[in-house]
Enzyme design. Structure first.
Site, PDB file in Angstrom:
ATOM      1  N   SER A 173       0.830  -1.203   0.000  1.00 54.49           N
ATOM      2  CA  SER A 173       0.000   0.000   0.000  1.00 54.49           C
ATOM      3  C   SER A 173       0.870   1.261   0.000  1.00 54.49           C
ATOM      4  O   SER A 173       1.704   1.438  -0.882  1.00 54.49           O
ATOM      5  CB  SER A 173      -0.962  -0.053   1.199  1.00 54.49           C
ATOM      6  OG  SER A 173      -1.962   0.941   1.098  1.00 54.49           O
TER       7      SER A 173
ATOM      8  N   ASP B 259      -9.725  -3.340  -5.924  1.00 55.53           N
ATOM      9  CA  ASP B 259      -9.068  -2.504  -4.916  1.00 55.53           C
ATOM     10  C   ASP B 259      -9.560  -1.065  -5.020  1.00 55.53           C
ATOM     11  O   ASP B 259      -9.311  -0.389  -6.021  1.00 55.53           O
ATOM     12  CB  ASP B 259      -7.551  -2.571  -5.123  1.00 55.53           C
ATOM     13  CG  ASP B 259      -6.765  -1.961  -3.977  1.00 55.53           C
ATOM     14  OD1 ASP B 259      -7.350  -1.187  -3.202  1.00 55.53           O
ATOM     15  OD2 ASP B 259      -5.570  -2.268  -3.866  1.00 55.53           O
TER      16      ASP B 259
ATOM     17  N   HIS C 111      -7.122  -5.739  -0.500  1.00 62.25           N
ATOM     18  CA  HIS C 111      -6.025  -4.785  -0.307  1.00 62.25           C
ATOM     19  C   HIS C 111      -5.286  -5.084   0.998  1.00 62.25           C
ATOM     20  O   HIS C 111      -4.054  -5.117   1.033  1.00 62.25           O
ATOM     21  CB  HIS C 111      -6.592  -3.355  -0.299  1.00 62.25           C
ATOM     22  CG  HIS C 111      -5.548  -2.285  -0.198  1.00 62.25           C
ATOM     23  ND1 HIS C 111      -4.982  -1.692  -1.318  1.00 62.25           N
ATOM     24  CD2 HIS C 111      -4.972  -1.690   0.878  1.00 62.25           C
ATOM     25  CE1 HIS C 111      -4.105  -0.780  -0.929  1.00 62.25           C
ATOM     26  NE2 HIS C 111      -4.073  -0.766   0.402  1.00 62.25           N
TER      27      HIS C 111
END
Length: 324
Positions: free
Chosen positions: A136, A270, A299
């Site tokens: 991320s 996502d 995610h």
């Protein structure tokens, strides 16, 4: 891959100050100190995990254990929390009690980049090659690290569900930006009140919040209890607010310069980096190793798919490792 007990491999836990901020480090494998140049037993390679946000090392406990086993226990696998995202143990403050201010705004996005570079400088010999595995916002941090410290011996960077552009314009960003940038202070009072609950009640609340998952990593439950700390939440939300404002344009220059070292892994559903971000980067870099998830992983894969992700990564890196 080894399975069975909860702690199947050597796991060393440290709470340290890095850039003056409390930092949680989990080290998988027997190597605890990689900074001594005179130590002839240093490994050739370190796998270092750069977390997402919340940047709590505990979320990656199962992931680093599975990765270590998948690598036949040949290399250390470390995860370093973001500065100030962990609740420090009793007797340790969130900020080091010193007159020396090591870094301006260590809890901000830029500060987190420098925090990771500082950690490597002080704790890892410059002769050790690196595999950076980022998740991320950790992907943005990793690209910045490679941009600012080209001397790092990065063998590969694996960027998982990469939030490296247009975060505020993503579906989740549109929802969260007003909350993070204008209303985050309103969240502090309920968190403060919840912080007085017994640990068992907090764990029950976390289980209730994650009840929709078929399977949930137990370490995610215990780690999430950190989110009942006002100091942790304040630092987490502050960093998130900066993400919305600062992660705008993709750094295509750094990507182009390091393309052969990068593996991108995008999700199909996502809401932080939607599939058209994948389509566009794939078009811009047709020779890049840019993959789209075919397994439906979320995610936040660390909540329920750590072992599956670790198995994929070890498979991707086999050719690199055989050349060492």
């Amino acid at each position: 891959m080894r399975s069975g007990s909860e702690e199947p491999v050597p796991l060393h836990e440290e709470f340290i100050y890095c850039c003056g901020a409390a930092t949680h480090v989990l080290k998988c494998g027997p190597w605890k100190d990689l900074s001594k140049d005179e130590n002839k037993n240093l490994p050739r390679l370190l796998f270092m995990i750069i977390p997402g946000n919340p940047g709590l090392a505990g979320y990656y406990r199962t992931f680093i254990q599975a990765l270590y086993c998948g690598l036949n226990q040949q290399y250390p696998v470390w995860v370093v929390s973001h500065a100030g995202h962990c609740k420090p143990p009793s007797g340790m403050e969130m900020i080091e009690d010193t007159d020396i201010k090591e870094l301006e705004d260590v809890f901000g996005l830029n500060g987190q980049v420098e925090h990771k570079l500082n950690f490597l400088k002080k704790n890892v010999s410059k002769d050790i090659k690196l595999v950076l595995i980022a998740h991320s916002i950790g992907c943005y941090i990793t690209l910045e690290m490679m941009k600012r410290a080209s001397e790092l011996q990065v063998l590969r960077s694996v960027l998982l569900f990469p939030t490296i552009e247009r975060m505020a314009q993503s579906p989740q960003g549109k929802l969260m930006t007003p909350l993070l940038c204008k209303l985050r202070y309103a969240l502090y009072m309920p968190v403060y009140l919840l912080s007085f609950l017994p640990e068992g009640v907090k764990a029950s609340l976390v289980r209730f919040a994650l009840r929709g998952m078929k399977t949930c990593d137990e370490s995610s439950i215990t780690t999430s209890i950190n989110l009942f700390s006002v100091d942790c939440i304040a630092n987490i939300l502050y960093m998130a607010s900066q993400e919305m404002m600062k992660v705008v344009e993709r750094d295509s220059t750094t990507i182009k310069q390091n393309l052969k070292k990068l593996i991108f892994y995008y999700g199909t559903g996502d809401s932080w980096c939607p599939q058209h971000y994948y389509d566009e980067i794939k078009m811009d870099f047709p020779d890049g190793d840019i993959r789209l998830c075919e397994k439906g992983l979320r995610h936040a894969f660390v909540l329920d798919a750590s072992k599956e992700m670790a198995a994929m990564i070890t498979d991707w890196l086999q050719d690199d490792l055989t050349k060492l």
